[in-house]
Design a protein around this motif. Structure first.
Motif, PDB file in Angstrom:
ATOM      1  N   GLY A 536     100.296 113.410  75.357  1.00 26.54           N
ATOM      2  CA  GLY A 536     100.376 112.411  76.494  1.00 26.54           C
ATOM      3  C   GLY A 536      99.610 112.857  77.921  1.00 26.54           C
ATOM      4  N   ASP A 537      98.588 112.505  77.501  1.00 28.40           N
ATOM      5  CA  ASP A 537      97.376 111.947  78.749  1.00 28.40           C
ATOM      6  C   ASP A 537      96.178 111.065  78.061  1.00 28.40           C
ATOM      7  OD1 ASP A 537      95.529 112.283  80.939  1.00 28.40           O
ATOM      8  OD2 ASP A 537      95.891 114.445  80.606  1.00 28.40           O
ATOM      9  N   THR A 538      96.048 110.150  78.297  1.00 32.25           N
ATOM     10  CA  THR A 538      95.075 109.381  78.573  1.00 32.25           C
ATOM     11  C   THR A 538      93.842 110.323  78.258  1.00 32.25           C
ATOM     12  OG1 THR A 538      95.227 108.284  80.029  1.00 32.25           O
ATOM     13  CG2 THR A 538      96.801 107.049  78.339  1.00 32.25           C
ATOM     14  N   GLY A 539      93.699 110.850  79.077  1.00 29.60           N
ATOM     15  CA  GLY A 539      92.274 111.849  80.025  1.00 29.60           C
ATOM     16  C   GLY A 539      92.212 112.653  78.814  1.00 29.60           C
ATOM     17  N   LYS A 540      93.130 113.262  77.651  1.00 28.99           N
ATOM     18  CA  LYS A 540      92.492 113.851  76.707  1.00 28.99           C
ATOM     19  C   LYS A 540      92.712 113.570  75.518  1.00 28.99           C
ATOM     20  CE  LYS A 540      95.058 117.841  79.560  1.00 28.99           C
ATOM     21  NZ  LYS A 540      95.896 118.778  79.244  1.00 28.99           N
ATOM     22  N   VAL A 541      93.461 113.022  74.857  1.00 29.06           N
ATOM     23  CA  VAL A 541      93.375 112.114  73.526  1.00 29.06           C
ATOM     24  C   VAL A 541      92.698 111.337  73.518  1.00 29.06           C
ATOM     25  CG1 VAL A 541      95.417 111.773  72.292  1.00 29.06           C
ATOM     26  CG2 VAL A 541      96.391 113.513  73.960  1.00 29.06           C
ATOM     27  N   PRO A 542      92.271 111.475  72.610  1.00 33.07           N
ATOM     28  CA  PRO A 542      90.979 110.239  72.166  1.00 33.07           C
ATOM     29  C   PRO A 542      91.772 109.072  71.728  1.00 33.07           C
ATOM     30  CG  PRO A 542      91.092 111.837  69.916  1.00 33.07           C
ATOM     31  CD  PRO A 542      91.931 112.214  71.315  1.00 33.07           C
ATOM     32  N   PHE A 543      93.131 108.243  71.201  1.00 38.65           N
ATOM     33  CA  PHE A 543      93.971 107.599  71.579  1.00 38.65           C
ATOM     34  C   PHE A 543      95.309 107.667  70.703  1.00 38.65           C
ATOM     35  CE2 PHE A 543      95.611 103.053  71.882  1.00 38.65           C
ATOM     36  CZ  PHE A 543      94.668 103.103  72.515  1.00 38.65           C
TER      37      PHE A 543
END
Lengths: 788, 263
Positions: A536-543
């Motif tokens: 749930g976070d584009t800053g953490k999960v690759p895509f």
């Protein structure tokens, strides 16, 4: 099964402790420094021209930070909202995609359409100011019913969409179907309406736009089922910010049912406005706004015809559907009544010829898009209602008619006439299992008992199928999808042996933090309490492509398995070095690396530590134990099953009591049976809700939503249900490494037809959903009067 | 919600003194507060009766049950004394709204608000109760005057209602599945002065079904109601039930109430 916390174990949900103790962190729980509050002024009219908007007085109101209208967005180069799936009409023309401004510019097209965005220091101040905005409307006559939208003289919702026709699409071989009908011994025809639903997630939609002037980054907190897709759309199509300068965070999200897949006006405006005012701005929907502006579900008018030979063998199916799109195209609206619907019209049967024509139309109502099942419930409803009706027409048992037409368990892969290739299943087994659960043999005695008490008893079947594990990218691309539908996963060992998994799937109630952790525990031997699932976070999960279409385990879980494979492969090299053996001699199971034929072994934790503290380490190997994988499925998955409903009707009042429910579902392999059971419960609850209680009703004259609150929109409650009798059959899915098919939507797909078939069985006449008490009473009266 | 002045008077007299044209009396707030939150009501003053001593008292003597204005539905439902004297009244209170509503909503608020679909008006009229205010007593048959309208004057506060103990009584509700208000609710009571049948939910205001009363006075049994229909002409018609369906339900619920009352 390897342990009490591995695959196949009913592990209690790790996430529930925070949810049940009030420690969840939903969007409205988040506040940013200096945050302002936004309120949308919404159209009170279903259809009107905006002659003028005067914000002068409102702008002077206490606490007001800014007021924006549609022209402000346009002036700033912000594009409209998009629909991401292109459908080609049968004449070769692309679907009509009229402008969908985030805030209306010169016309409002449904009650609740955005007219202005008021930002103030408090919600109350923003509301006060919104009341001071003077909008001069020129009201127009609206059209609200999909069936009415195509009539000549109907209101024209968009000037550039003649006749309100978004597309006129077809699938299947019309000539073959015509031939089948000309040779048929029996034809059964049915007109049915699949009622419009309001999604009613427990957490209303909300958004915070935040802006970091130092990094020029916009951070959007939003109630999304797919934050990366939101970022992609807002960057590439709406133009809010470049993708690398936009971070989208979807924290704990309280339910979605599809309605939070879409990229909405409100989050778009919040993200844009934060930069304009250089300050965070929060918007949280009130429940009334949810009713008016969450994308609704269903709303199909359908005529279906089934051709059979003298023995009840299905020869051909012809389906004509009018699908109400609402006033604008929501993000995936076009795909729902086309490729997510007509491709499933074979159901569980060998019907050799199928033709579907779907006309998608615009009306002055809230946009309609995917809602739990998305097209597949509509398909199952058409098939299972008409099959049941056909059995009655033929005087044949509905069980026998289905069994005569089921695809045989040895017929896979089975190619249907509507472009799907079913990979596996055992439909007769599900039917027989459900019959046992409901005690079908005892039904006649139970019916006699009801009749002795002046009640009407009925039993109804629904043998459903769905296409889940959405979806092979190349396949959906060829059908018009604007995105690929793979999934990503990153499995990161920490030096101390605990694991963080970053997944592109998004949990908003499904229990991913538990199910996905079980995969790691099973395959890498990490205690489940040492596995953290991050999403749930584009800053953490690759895509990631998000969660919908019962895809998270089949696609997201498979991506995790691919990453696990990489971890094991690298782990073997490290283990071989540590044990001074050759890599070929290393065997791995459940997080233990052994030298084959010896008692030498090292654990995954030891291997991970060595990878981060590589003092004694293979010289040609990268340090670290952190692997990312992308998984693109090779086919849809095909969960299927049979649900049976048993009801008793009080003919004096029309009250329907759902007495019993049996469900036998094939979801392939099951990771956590308790969570699967919960998903069936929730799905069936929503399906029963649709069939019996829920209904989004617009006034045909004014276009006002009459069922716009819980005073008038009936949500199902615990006392509306019997205790459900559930079994799963488990034909492993051959198409993915976990052998899983998906379970999230099955109940909502199966239940409406089962319940309506039971009710119409009891009544002896066909009625449409929802089977309200008055409708049932009228039907019971009409049958009684006809008999007298 | 718009701004307002909040008052919490310590006596009924003090409360009456605070009333003005744009003021609202707050008892349980289960109808008032939602309309204020939706900005549909904009009172200048809200006069909260919650701190007035004795106003929530419930008392039972041989001939009547008296319920104070601010007694909650939950307290009436849970009162052994009420259940002993008029079980139908405790039963009615136990079926209002949901647990949260019953814990806060009050008898006086429900009666004074006179919602056409509320339950309490059926008991007030069905039992031939007496409504007491700070200044007078009003007979049940004179109290409800229309949709959300009562005989209460502007400077009048409902303080308690006295319900005569009947020989037998029952309330049967056909609830709206969404709101759980009455689509039709019928209160039947066999009293010293004859049978009373009060119908809520079906019309603009609670009303007595006189033809049914006459039939039941002759023969207190469900079968006495066979063939007695309520005219649908003046009944409500909405998303949930047509006037025709409501008229039918009145007959069905009345029979069930008579049966529940032992007839």
């Amino acid at each position: 099964m390897s342990s009490e916390t591995g695959i196949g174990a009913s592990v209690r949900r790790k996430e529930d402790k925070r949810f049940l103790t009030g420690k969840g962190r939903y969007l409205d729980d988040i506040n940013r420094p200096g945050q302002a509050y936004g309120v949308f002024l919404r159209s009170p009219h279903a259809f009107a021209k905006i002659k003028s908007i005067d914000i002068a007085e409102a702008s002077k109101a206490p606490g007001v930070v800014a007021i924006y209208t549609g022209s402000d967005l346009a002036d700033d180069g912000v594009g409209g909202l998009i629909c991401g799936w292109g459908i080609t009409s049968k004449d070769g023309e692309p679907h009509k995609a009229p402008a969908h401004p985030a805030i209306a510019v010169d016309t409002v097209r449904h009650v609740g359409d955005q007219v202005a965005f008021v930002i103030a220091d408090s919600v109350a101040q923003a509301k006060d100011a919104a009341e001071l905005i003077e909008v001069d409307y020129d009201e127009l006559t609206p059209v609200v019913s999909g069936a009415d939208a195509l009539a000549s003289g109907a209101a024209q919702v968009h000037d550039d969409v003649p006749g309100n026709l978004c597309y006129d699409w077809e699938l299947g071989d019309e000539a073959a179907v015509d031939a089948a009908f000309s040779s048929a011994a029996h034809v059964t025809k049915l007109d049915i309406y699949n009622n419009r639903l309001v999604p009613n997630a427990m957490e209303p939609r909300a958004a915070i736009g935040d802006f970091d002037a130092g990094t020029d980054e916009i951070i959007l907190y939003t109630t999304s089922q797919n934050p990366h897709v939101a970022r992609l759309v807002l960057s590439a199509f709406v133009g809010i910010a470049p993708e690398h300068k936009l971070r989208v965070i979807a924290p704990d999200v309280g339910g979605g049912f599809g309605s939070k897949i879409f990229i909405y006006a409100e989050e778009t405006v919040c993200a844009w406005a934060a930069r304009k005012i250089n300050r965070a701005v929060k918007w949280t929907a009130e429940r009334s706004e949810s009713f008016l502006t969450d994308a609704h579900g269903r709303d199909h008018h359908t005529t279906a015809e089934l051709a059979m030979d003298a023995n009840g063998k299905f020869l051909g199916l012809r389906v004509n559907t009018i699908a109400n799109m609402g006033a604008y195209l929501s993000t995936f609206a076009t795909s729902v009544p086309s490729y997510l619907y007509a491709t499933l019209l074979a159901g569980q049967y060998t019907t050799p010829a199928i033709y579907a024509n779907v006309k998608a139309v615009f009306t002055n109502t809230a946009p309609v898009d995917a809602y739990r099942g998305a097209g597949r419930p509509e398909a199952t409803y058409v098939i299972e209602r008409i099959v049941e009706r056909a059995a009655r027409d033929l005087g044949m048992s509905p069980v026998e008619l289905r069994k005569r037409n089921f695809i045989a368990p040895d017929a896979y892969p089975y190619e249907t006439p509507v472009i799907m290739t079913y990979d596996s299943g055992n439909y007769p087994l599900n039917m027989d299992t459900a019959l046992k659960l409901i005690d079908y043999d005892g039904y006649a005695a139970r019916k006699a008992d009801s009749e002795s008490r002046g009640k009407k008893r009925g039993i109804g079947f629904s043998s459903f199928i769905e296409a889940c594990g959405i979806a092979p990218s190349a396949a959906v691309g060829s059908l018009g999808a604007g995105v690929g539908l793979w999934e990503s996963a990153q499995v990161r060992f920490n030096p101390t042996g605990s694991v963080t998994v970053f997944t592109g799937s998004h949990s908003h109630g499904q229990g991913h933090e538990t199910t996905f952790a079980q995969l790691i525990t099973e395959h890498l031997g990490v205690p489940i309490e040492n596995v953290e699932i991050s999403h749930g976070d584009t800053g953490k999960v690759p895509f990631g492509m998000g969660t919908y279409g019962s895809r998270s385990l089949a696609v997201g879980g498979s991506a995790i398995m691919r990453a696990v494979d990489k971890i094991v492969e690298k782990g073997k090299k490290v283990a071989a070095h540590l044990m001074e053996a050759s890599v070929e001699d290393i065997e791995h199971a459940h997080g233990v690396f052994k030298v084959a034929g010896t008692d030498k072994q090292v654990t995954m934790a030891e291997v991970a530590f060595a990878a981060y503290v590589p003092h004694n380490y293979p010289p040609d190997l990268e340090p670290g134990m952190d692997e990312t994988a992308f998984y693109d499925p090779t086919n849809f998955t095909f969960p299927a099953g049979t649900h049976i409903a048993e009801v008793e009707i009080d003919p004096d009042t029309g009250v329907v009591e759902v007495l019993d429910w049996a469900a036998s579902d094939d979801f392939g392999n099951v990771i956590n049976p308790m969570i699967v059971e919960g998903q069936i419960h929730g799905g069936v609850a929503q399906g029963i809700g649709q069939a019996l209680l829920e209904n989004a009703v617009y006034d045909t004259e004014t276009g006002q939503l009459l069922s716009g609150s819980y005073m008038d929109y009936t949500m199902p409650r615990a006392d509306d249900f019997p205790s459900l009798k559930i079994e799963t059959t488990n034909t492993p899915c051959p198409g993915n490494p976990l052998g899983v098919k998906g379970c999230g939507e099955a109940g909502a797909i199966a239940a409406p037809a089962a319940l309506m078939n039971a009710i119409t069985d009891a009544l002896g006449v066909e009625i449409d959903m929802p089977a309200t008490r008055e409708k049932v009473w009228h039907a019971a009266q009409s049958v009684q009067q006809a008999a007298e | 919600m718009y701004d307002f002045n909040y008052h919490r008077p310590g006596s009924v007299d003090e409360a009456v003194g605070l009333i003005n044209e744009d003021a609202k009396i707050l008892a349980g707030g289960q109808s008032l507060l939602p309309t204020m939150k939706l900005r549909l009501a904009q009172p200048s003053d809200v006069i909260d009766l919650g701190a007035i001593p004795g106003l929530s008292d419930i008392s039972v003597d041989g001939s009547s049950v008296t319920i104070g204005a601010t007694a909650t539905h939950a307290s009436v439902a849970a009162s052994g004394a009420v259940a002993g004297a008029i079980p139908a009244l405790a039963d009615l209170a136990s079926g209002i709204g949901d647990t949260q509503v019953r814990n806060v909503g009050t008898m006086g608020g429900s009666v004074a608000n006179a919602d056409p679909a509320a339950d309490y008006p059926a008991a007030v009229v069905g039992l031939g109760a007496t409504v007491h205010t700070n200044s007078r007593s009003i007979a049940a048959d004179d109290f409800f005057t229309g949709i959300f309208e009562t005989a209460l004057e502007e400077n009048e506060i409902l303080t308690k209602v006295s319900f005569p103990v009947p020989e037998a009584a029952a309330y049967v509700k056909f609830a709206n599945p969404a709101s759980r208000y009455a689509i039709v609710g019928v209160f039947v009571a066999k009293t010293a002065d004859g049978v009373r049948v009060a119908v809520t939910g079906a019309g603009g205001s609670v009303f007595r079904a006189s033809a049914m009363e006459a039939a039941l006075n002759a023969n207190f049994s469900a079968s006495a109601l066979d063939g007695i229909a309520v005219a649908s002409d003046d009944l409500n018609s909405d998303l949930h039930a047509s006037a025709e369906y409501r008229a039918h339900l009145v007959a069905v619920m009345a029979k069930r109430a008579v049966q529940a009352a032992g007839g």
